[in-house]
Design a protein around this motif. Sequence first.
Motif, mmCIF file in Angstrom:
data_model
loop_
_atom_site.group_PDB
_atom_site.id
_atom_site.type_symbol
_atom_site.label_atom_id
_atom_site.label_comp_id
_atom_site.label_asym_id
_atom_site.label_seq_id
_atom_site.Cartn_x
_atom_site.Cartn_y
_atom_site.Cartn_z
ATOM 1 N N GLY A 114 47.935 52.889 -78.694
ATOM 2 C CA GLY A 114 49.626 52.164 -78.080
ATOM 3 C C GLY A 114 50.420 53.186 -77.149
ATOM 4 O O GLY A 114 51.079 53.098 -77.240
ATOM 5 N N TYR A 115 49.890 54.126 -76.413
ATOM 6 C CA TYR A 115 50.561 55.448 -76.070
ATOM 7 C C TYR A 115 51.359 54.356 -74.188
ATOM 8 O O TYR A 115 51.586 54.871 -74.141
ATOM 9 N N SER A 116 50.315 53.014 -73.635
ATOM 10 C CA SER A 116 50.703 52.296 -72.941
ATOM 11 C C SER A 116 51.723 51.673 -72.940
ATOM 12 O O SER A 116 51.702 51.450 -74.287
ATOM 13 N N LYS A 117 51.882 50.718 -72.069
ATOM 14 C CA LYS A 117 52.766 49.612 -71.986
ATOM 15 C C LYS A 117 52.105 48.177 -71.937
ATOM 16 O O LYS A 117 52.637 47.095 -71.198
ATOM 17 N N PHE A 177 50.847 52.475 -67.889
ATOM 18 C CA PHE A 177 51.799 53.407 -68.806
ATOM 19 C C PHE A 177 53.330 54.081 -67.496
ATOM 20 O O PHE A 177 53.973 54.568 -68.692
ATOM 21 N N ILE A 178 52.887 53.445 -66.922
ATOM 22 C CA ILE A 178 54.468 53.061 -66.047
ATOM 23 C C ILE A 178 54.668 51.297 -66.160
ATOM 24 O O ILE A 178 56.080 51.601 -66.592
ATOM 25 N N PHE A 179 54.837 50.818 -65.746
ATOM 26 C CA PHE A 179 55.324 49.433 -66.175
ATOM 27 C C PHE A 179 54.243 48.612 -67.206
ATOM 28 O O PHE A 179 53.113 48.972 -67.446
ATOM 29 N N PRO A 180 54.821 47.701 -67.031
ATOM 30 C CA PRO A 180 54.266 46.612 -68.599
ATOM 31 C C PRO A 180 53.950 45.759 -67.752
ATOM 32 O O PRO A 180 53.760 45.438 -67.013
ATOM 33 N N LEU A 181 52.051 45.507 -68.349
ATOM 34 C CA LEU A 181 50.988 44.216 -67.925
ATOM 35 C C LEU A 181 50.234 43.729 -69.162
ATOM 36 O O LEU A 181 50.133 44.537 -69.833
ATOM 37 N N MET A 210 41.754 47.284 -72.881
ATOM 38 C CA MET A 210 40.145 47.655 -73.846
ATOM 39 C C MET A 210 40.047 47.065 -75.615
ATOM 40 O O MET A 210 39.160 47.575 -75.367
ATOM 41 N N ASP A 211 41.768 47.500 -75.386
ATOM 42 C CA ASP A 211 41.208 46.744 -76.573
ATOM 43 C C ASP A 211 40.804 45.515 -77.319
ATOM 44 O O ASP A 211 39.738 45.170 -78.206
ATOM 45 N N LEU A 212 40.660 44.925 -76.842
ATOM 46 C CA LEU A 212 40.186 43.586 -76.283
ATOM 47 C C LEU A 212 38.432 43.107 -76.750
ATOM 48 O O LEU A 212 37.621 42.625 -76.940
ATOM 49 N N VAL A 213 37.419 44.022 -75.315
ATOM 50 C CA VAL A 213 36.720 44.441 -75.095
ATOM 51 C C VAL A 213 35.905 45.031 -76.479
ATOM 52 O O VAL A 213 34.526 44.786 -77.387
ATOM 53 N N LEU A 214 37.131 45.764 -76.918
ATOM 54 C CA LEU A 214 36.085 46.995 -77.940
ATOM 55 C C LEU A 214 36.258 46.102 -79.325
ATOM 56 O O LEU A 214 35.641 45.909 -80.356
ATOM 57 N N ASN A 215 37.418 45.276 -79.633
ATOM 58 C CA ASN A 215 37.530 44.225 -81.057
ATOM 59 C C ASN A 215 36.137 43.082 -80.885
ATOM 60 O O ASN A 215 35.694 43.349 -82.045
#
Length: 228
Positions: free
Chosen positions: A101-104, A185-189, A1-6
């Motif tokens: 930054g808490y996700s993967k 939050f569990i797997f890299p994406l 979502m940071d892509l959209v917010l940026n």
Amino acid sequence: MDLVLNVADYYFFTPYIYPATWPEDDIFRQTISLLIVTNIGAYILYFFCATLSYYFVYDHALMKHPQFLKNQVSREIKFTVQALPWMSVPTVALFLLELRGYSKLYDDIGEFPSGWFQLIVSVISFLFFTDMLIYWIHRGLHHRLVYKHVHKPHHIWKIPTPFASHAFHPLDGFLQSLPYHIYPFIFPLHKVVYLGLYILVNIWTISIHDENGCKNEKIFNGELTKTE
């Protein structure tokens, strides 16, 4: 979502809305911005895709069915418009955790030795993970202690149109979207993959409320909904 917010910050929020002295990484500002972006995006996606599906895919002969409610389309839309902002609140909380930054989530394919193979596997894994969890969440929502309080409002529409796709009780709508949000939050994406899959999932939700999707949904409901 940071892509959209940026993008939103660069073209809209920073030059036109917020004071220049308010840092873009301020958590309060990010929360407000996410609420705005998430709700606007949800309404645009809902009305655009549901309208296309309604006029070009949906079988309007179904509207002659005796269980099709009076003014049903407008009621489905009204229900959705009122529910989406409430669904967005816990959704934005998860988006905020991702943003902080808490996700993967990652944005560089080169971060993994297997590169593109890792990305392809993550898409397959995402689809398997979310489909499996949504099945069990949906099944749980049909439990007699939960159904009438949370999930039954979505089944008011016995003969739904694509506009019923997001006409959920807010808790129901959020719970059924939860697997999509907890996966990273569990797997890299990859961030772009996550955003693309999130959009496609919402389009899919609308598509299963045309006449073909309705038939499959009714089979499921007929097996599980004993308390209607």
